[in-house]
Design a protein around this motif. Structure first.
Motif, PDB file in Angstrom:
ATOM      1  N   VAL A 191     -20.137  32.225  45.370  1.00 14.97           N
ATOM      2  CA  VAL A 191     -19.599  31.072  45.641  1.00 14.97           C
ATOM      3  C   VAL A 191     -18.048  31.152  45.447  1.00 14.97           C
ATOM      4  O   VAL A 191     -17.580  31.533  44.371  1.00 14.97           O
ATOM      5  CB  VAL A 191     -20.023  29.893  44.516  1.00 14.97           C
ATOM      6  N   GLY A 192     -17.285  30.975  46.578  1.00 10.88           N
ATOM      7  CA  GLY A 192     -15.836  31.162  46.344  1.00 10.88           C
ATOM      8  C   GLY A 192     -14.969  29.847  45.964  1.00 10.88           C
ATOM      9  O   GLY A 192     -15.609  28.866  46.379  1.00 10.88           O
ATOM     10  N   ILE A 193     -14.271  29.976  44.954  1.00 13.55           N
ATOM     11  CA  ILE A 193     -13.266  28.654  44.434  1.00 13.55           C
ATOM     12  C   ILE A 193     -11.979  29.117  44.655  1.00 13.55           C
ATOM     13  O   ILE A 193     -11.583  30.028  44.072  1.00 13.55           O
ATOM     14  CB  ILE A 193     -13.648  28.687  43.094  1.00 13.55           C
ATOM     15  N   ALA A 194     -11.485  28.535  45.789  1.00  8.46           N
ATOM     16  CA  ALA A 194     -10.122  28.804  45.935  1.00  8.46           C
ATOM     17  C   ALA A 194      -8.973  27.882  45.378  1.00  8.46           C
ATOM     18  O   ALA A 194      -9.317  26.510  45.123  1.00  8.46           O
ATOM     19  CB  ALA A 194      -9.764  28.408  47.681  1.00  8.46           C
ATOM     20  N   LEU A 195      -8.004  28.274  44.830  1.00  6.00           N
ATOM     21  CA  LEU A 195      -6.916  27.803  44.229  1.00  6.00           C
ATOM     22  C   LEU A 195      -5.939  27.757  45.188  1.00  6.00           C
ATOM     23  O   LEU A 195      -5.120  28.423  45.285  1.00  6.00           O
ATOM     24  CB  LEU A 195      -6.481  28.366  42.772  1.00  6.00           C
ATOM     25  N   ASP A 196      -6.050  26.424  46.060  1.00  9.50           N
ATOM     26  CA  ASP A 196      -5.056  26.503  46.949  1.00  9.50           C
ATOM     27  C   ASP A 196      -5.155  25.131  47.849  1.00  9.50           C
ATOM     28  O   ASP A 196      -6.072  24.212  47.462  1.00  9.50           O
ATOM     29  CB  ASP A 196      -5.522  27.634  47.939  1.00  9.50           C
ATOM     30  N   ASP A 197      -4.534  24.975  48.828  1.00  7.98           N
ATOM     31  CA  ASP A 197      -4.304  23.730  49.732  1.00  7.98           C
ATOM     32  C   ASP A 197      -5.598  23.582  50.541  1.00  7.98           C
ATOM     33  O   ASP A 197      -5.811  24.820  51.203  1.00  7.98           O
ATOM     34  CB  ASP A 197      -3.147  23.881  50.438  1.00  7.98           C
ATOM     35  N   ARG A 198      -6.229  22.612  50.798  1.00 13.09           N
ATOM     36  CA  ARG A 198      -7.587  22.535  51.479  1.00 13.09           C
ATOM     37  C   ARG A 198      -7.282  23.007  52.996  1.00 13.09           C
ATOM     38  O   ARG A 198      -8.257  23.547  53.540  1.00 13.09           O
ATOM     39  CB  ARG A 198      -8.026  21.121  51.438  1.00 13.09           C
ATOM     40  N   GLU A 199      -6.088  22.407  53.475  1.00 15.77           N
ATOM     41  CA  GLU A 199      -6.102  23.019  54.832  1.00 15.77           C
ATOM     42  C   GLU A 199      -5.684  24.419  55.037  1.00 15.77           C
ATOM     43  O   GLU A 199      -6.421  24.954  56.347  1.00 15.77           O
ATOM     44  CB  GLU A 199      -4.910  22.029  55.587  1.00 15.77           C
ATOM     45  N   LYS A 200      -5.078  24.986  54.096  1.00 12.64           N
ATOM     46  CA  LYS A 200      -4.660  26.506  54.234  1.00 12.64           C
ATOM     47  C   LYS A 200      -6.264  27.207  54.305  1.00 12.64           C
ATOM     48  O   LYS A 200      -6.362  28.089  54.847  1.00 12.64           O
ATOM     49  CB  LYS A 200      -3.989  26.787  53.235  1.00 12.64           C
ATOM     50  N   VAL A 201      -6.975  26.771  53.206  1.00 13.54           N
ATOM     51  CA  VAL A 201      -8.334  27.347  53.000  1.00 13.54           C
ATOM     52  C   VAL A 201      -9.324  27.236  54.202  1.00 13.54           C
ATOM     53  O   VAL A 201      -9.821  28.129  54.763  1.00 13.54           O
ATOM     54  CB  VAL A 201      -9.169  26.911  51.746  1.00 13.54           C
ATOM     55  N   LYS A 202      -9.297  26.155  54.762  1.00  8.04           N
ATOM     56  CA  LYS A 202     -10.381  25.757  56.142  1.00  8.04           C
ATOM     57  C   LYS A 202      -9.635  26.755  57.159  1.00  8.04           C
ATOM     58  O   LYS A 202     -10.489  27.375  57.997  1.00  8.04           O
ATOM     59  CB  LYS A 202     -10.040  24.384  56.550  1.00  8.04           C
ATOM     60  N   SER A 203      -8.536  26.907  57.438  1.00  7.40           N
ATOM     61  CA  SER A 203      -7.866  27.853  58.514  1.00  7.40           C
ATOM     62  C   SER A 203      -8.171  29.362  58.123  1.00  7.40           C
ATOM     63  O   SER A 203      -8.786  29.900  59.036  1.00  7.40           O
ATOM     64  CB  SER A 203      -6.283  27.745  58.524  1.00  7.40           C
ATOM     65  N   PHE A 204      -8.113  29.562  56.960  1.00  7.27           N
ATOM     66  CA  PHE A 204      -8.354  31.029  56.374  1.00  7.27           C
ATOM     67  C   PHE A 204      -9.912  31.233  56.704  1.00  7.27           C
ATOM     68  O   PHE A 204     -10.156  32.239  57.158  1.00  7.27           O
ATOM     69  CB  PHE A 204      -8.174  31.013  54.852  1.00  7.27           C
TER      70      PHE A 204
ATOM     71  N   ILE B 226     -17.290  27.705  50.033  1.00 10.74           N
ATOM     72  CA  ILE B 226     -15.994  27.915  49.383  1.00 10.74           C
ATOM     73  C   ILE B 226     -15.843  26.479  48.990  1.00 10.74           C
ATOM     74  O   ILE B 226     -16.003  25.338  49.538  1.00 10.74           O
ATOM     75  CB  ILE B 226     -15.252  28.157  50.644  1.00 10.74           C
ATOM     76  N   LEU B 227     -15.122  26.246  47.700  1.00  9.99           N
ATOM     77  CA  LEU B 227     -14.932  25.195  47.088  1.00  9.99           C
ATOM     78  C   LEU B 227     -13.349  25.277  46.878  1.00  9.99           C
ATOM     79  O   LEU B 227     -12.997  26.603  47.041  1.00  9.99           O
ATOM     80  CB  LEU B 227     -15.478  24.929  45.680  1.00  9.99           C
ATOM     81  N   VAL B 228     -12.547  24.112  46.784  1.00  8.92           N
ATOM     82  CA  VAL B 228     -11.115  24.130  46.998  1.00  8.92           C
ATOM     83  C   VAL B 228     -10.503  23.125  45.880  1.00  8.92           C
ATOM     84  O   VAL B 228     -11.115  22.014  45.935  1.00  8.92           O
ATOM     85  CB  VAL B 228     -10.787  24.187  48.380  1.00  8.92           C
ATOM     86  N   GLY B 229      -9.432  23.459  45.375  1.00  8.04           N
ATOM     87  CA  GLY B 229      -8.716  22.367  44.605  1.00  8.04           C
ATOM     88  C   GLY B 229      -7.573  23.019  44.036  1.00  8.04           C
ATOM     89  O   GLY B 229      -7.316  24.299  44.535  1.00  8.04           O
ATOM     90  N   GLU B 230      -6.849  22.282  43.213  1.00  6.85           N
ATOM     91  CA  GLU B 230      -5.653  22.996  42.566  1.00  6.85           C
ATOM     92  C   GLU B 230      -5.632  22.843  41.069  1.00  6.85           C
ATOM     93  O   GLU B 230      -6.327  23.947  40.468  1.00  6.85           O
ATOM     94  CB  GLU B 230      -4.470  22.168  43.110  1.00  6.85           C
ATOM     95  N   SER B 231      -5.299  21.792  40.289  1.00  8.50           N
ATOM     96  CA  SER B 231      -5.374  21.701  38.919  1.00  8.50           C
ATOM     97  C   SER B 231      -6.758  21.893  38.536  1.00  8.50           C
ATOM     98  O   SER B 231      -7.137  22.435  37.525  1.00  8.50           O
ATOM     99  CB  SER B 231      -4.597  20.730  38.406  1.00  8.50           C
ATOM    100  N   ASP B 232      -7.656  21.184  39.315  1.00  9.64           N
ATOM    101  CA  ASP B 232      -9.144  21.204  38.739  1.00  9.64           C
ATOM    102  C   ASP B 232      -9.749  22.709  38.880  1.00  9.64           C
ATOM    103  O   ASP B 232     -10.371  22.988  38.195  1.00  9.64           O
ATOM    104  CB  ASP B 232      -9.823  20.058  39.746  1.00  9.64           C
ATOM    105  N   VAL B 233      -9.416  23.343  40.015  1.00  4.39           N
ATOM    106  CA  VAL B 233      -9.820  24.865  39.987  1.00  4.39           C
ATOM    107  C   VAL B 233      -9.252  25.487  38.944  1.00  4.39           C
ATOM    108  O   VAL B 233     -10.035  26.353  38.216  1.00  4.39           O
ATOM    109  CB  VAL B 233      -9.631  25.312  41.333  1.00  4.39           C
ATOM    110  N   PHE B 234      -8.003  25.533  38.591  1.00  2.83           N
ATOM    111  CA  PHE B 234      -7.536  26.062  37.369  1.00  2.83           C
ATOM    112  C   PHE B 234      -8.276  25.843  36.089  1.00  2.83           C
ATOM    113  O   PHE B 234      -8.510  26.419  35.423  1.00  2.83           O
ATOM    114  CB  PHE B 234      -5.965  25.690  37.282  1.00  2.83           C
TER     115      PHE B 234
END
Length: 161
Positions: free
Chosen positions: A102-115, A125-133
């Motif tokens: 399970v990947g957890i990205a500390l990043d912007d959702r659109e950047k992650v979707k493209s990646f 892949i899960l994604v977020g910013e402060s919540d991921v931190f």
């Protein structure tokens, strides 16, 4: 099974090197309010809910009784990108045996979707910013090091970080 253990030990050695490098060459900012945690190995995993790269909320408990490798990463993190083919190979090779990356990205959702689309990432892949931190810190990554991985057995016990 032997191949699986050798692969996991190899990943552990690689990730340990990254972790130790970051731990000893990067100190938390003075007065930082990052919580301090213990080792966590042998403890039950904390549950969490984060959005996936399509905006749907997913909790860790939804993966059931699988052996889970949580991998915290970011699109801008070179070591994170380098280990992704290995993580995809692990998922392909051992997914049918109850293993789940399970990947957890500390990043912007659109950047992650493209990646994810560009590189064909084959695991959730899960994604977020402060919540991921915060989730990463709950799993012992109080320094915010990336990549950071945690291995959870099929009973929910943290076996390696």
């Amino acid at each position: 099974m032997r191949r699986f253990l050798v692969t996991i030990v190899s990943i552990a050695a690689l990730l340990s090197g990254f972790y130790l490098s970051a731990r000893y060459y990067a100190e938390p900012a003075p007065g930082s309010d990052v919580p301090q945690s213990g080792n966590l190995v042998g403890d039950l995993r904390p549950d969490f809910t984060l959005a996936n790269n399509h905006g749907e909320f997913v909790s860790l408990s939804q993966f059931g009784n699988k052996t889970i490798l949580l991998n915290f990463w970011a699109t801008w993190c070179a070591p994170c990108r380098q280990e992704m083919p290995m993580l995809m190979d692990l998922q392909r090779q051992y997914g049918s045996t109850g293993f789940q990356v399970v990947g957890i990205a500390l990043d912007d959702r659109e950047k992650v979707k493209s990646f994810v689309s560009t590189y064909g990432i084959s695991y959730p892949i899960l994604v977020g910013e402060s919540d991921v931190f915060e989730t990463s810190a709950d799993y012992g990554n109080t320094e915010g090091v990336l990549p950071y991985s945690v291995l959870i057995d099929d009973t929910g016990v943290i076996r390696w970080r």
